[in-house]
Design a protein around this motif. Sequence first.
Motif, mmCIF file in Angstrom:
data_model
loop_
_atom_site.group_PDB
_atom_site.id
_atom_site.type_symbol
_atom_site.label_atom_id
_atom_site.label_comp_id
_atom_site.label_asym_id
_atom_site.label_seq_id
_atom_site.Cartn_x
_atom_site.Cartn_y
_atom_site.Cartn_z
ATOM 1 N N ARG A 25 1.004 -1.303 -0.011
ATOM 2 C CA ARG A 25 0.028 0.001 -0.065
ATOM 3 C C ARG A 25 0.831 1.448 -0.066
ATOM 4 N NH1 ARG A 25 -2.530 -4.209 1.895
ATOM 5 N NH2 ARG A 25 -4.843 -4.591 1.611
ATOM 6 N N LEU A 146 -11.695 -1.244 12.546
ATOM 7 C CA LEU A 146 -11.593 -0.381 11.268
ATOM 8 C C LEU A 146 -11.173 -1.191 10.238
ATOM 9 C CD1 LEU A 146 -9.529 2.559 13.130
ATOM 10 C CD2 LEU A 146 -11.819 2.536 12.511
ATOM 11 N N ALA A 147 -11.606 -0.807 8.882
ATOM 12 C CA ALA A 147 -10.756 -2.002 7.822
ATOM 13 C C ALA A 147 -9.623 -1.375 7.508
ATOM 14 C CB ALA A 147 -11.941 -1.597 6.528
ATOM 15 N N ASP A 149 -7.800 -1.450 4.477
ATOM 16 C CA ASP A 149 -7.763 -0.635 3.355
ATOM 17 C C ASP A 149 -8.185 0.774 3.854
ATOM 18 O OD1 ASP A 149 -6.810 -2.690 1.846
ATOM 19 O OD2 ASP A 149 -8.695 -3.039 1.103
ATOM 20 N N THR A 150 -9.187 0.815 4.494
ATOM 21 C CA THR A 150 -9.771 2.376 4.830
ATOM 22 C C THR A 150 -8.509 2.945 5.686
ATOM 23 O OG1 THR A 150 -12.069 1.382 4.825
ATOM 24 C CG2 THR A 150 -11.422 3.728 5.936
ATOM 25 N N THR A 151 -7.961 2.300 6.707
ATOM 26 C CA THR A 151 -6.930 2.862 7.418
ATOM 27 C C THR A 151 -5.555 3.222 6.762
ATOM 28 O OG1 THR A 151 -7.996 1.579 9.175
ATOM 29 C CG2 THR A 151 -5.781 2.538 9.634
ATOM 30 N N GLY A 153 -5.201 2.445 3.278
ATOM 31 C CA GLY A 153 -5.004 2.589 1.746
ATOM 32 C C GLY A 153 -5.042 1.280 0.980
ATOM 33 N N ALA A 154 -5.692 1.493 -0.367
ATOM 34 C CA ALA A 154 -5.906 0.033 -0.992
ATOM 35 C C ALA A 154 -4.426 -0.099 -1.489
ATOM 36 C CB ALA A 154 -6.762 0.369 -2.451
#
Length: 164
Positions: A25, A146-147, A149-151, A153-154
């Motif tokens: 990421r 929390l996810a 990817d949300t935290t 980035g993808a």
Amino acid sequence: MPSFQHRKAVDDAHELRVAQELTWRGWNVDPWGQGVLTEAVRSALRGTDSALRWTPDLIVAKRQQIALIDRKSRMTSRATSRHVVERAAVTAHLQLVAWTLLPFYYIFDNLDVLTPHDVLTAGRHGPYSSAGSGSPYYLIPASRSLAFDTTFGAQQSTGPSAAA
């Protein structure tokens, strides 16, 4: 109960996975904490109440962002869908956030993410148990996580799923 070598192998594999996921990421990942200390120093720290006992495993940077990471292996109950974090660790990590002014994240085996503040506010005191370390802990519903990817980035084009 699994042997120390088995637990260490699981912990090491989880740390490697977290480091790889962050790298994919765009984060730069460096080891930190007790993992970079000698066994003699780690052993001596375990005998103290020092907040250094709970130094995070990794420090990561992406452009001007910096974060502290503590990976949590085998700290989620499949039966209750709750994560577990030792209360003394949360206290030390809240102090570290206040001192460094850096974000701090716990990352669990399934890549769920929690902050020390999340644990403090959403966690419930777990019952005393002589199993494991016997230390007081918090139980946090996995649904409060929390996810990843949300935290963080993808994944960027360098990750394994980009090649698929």
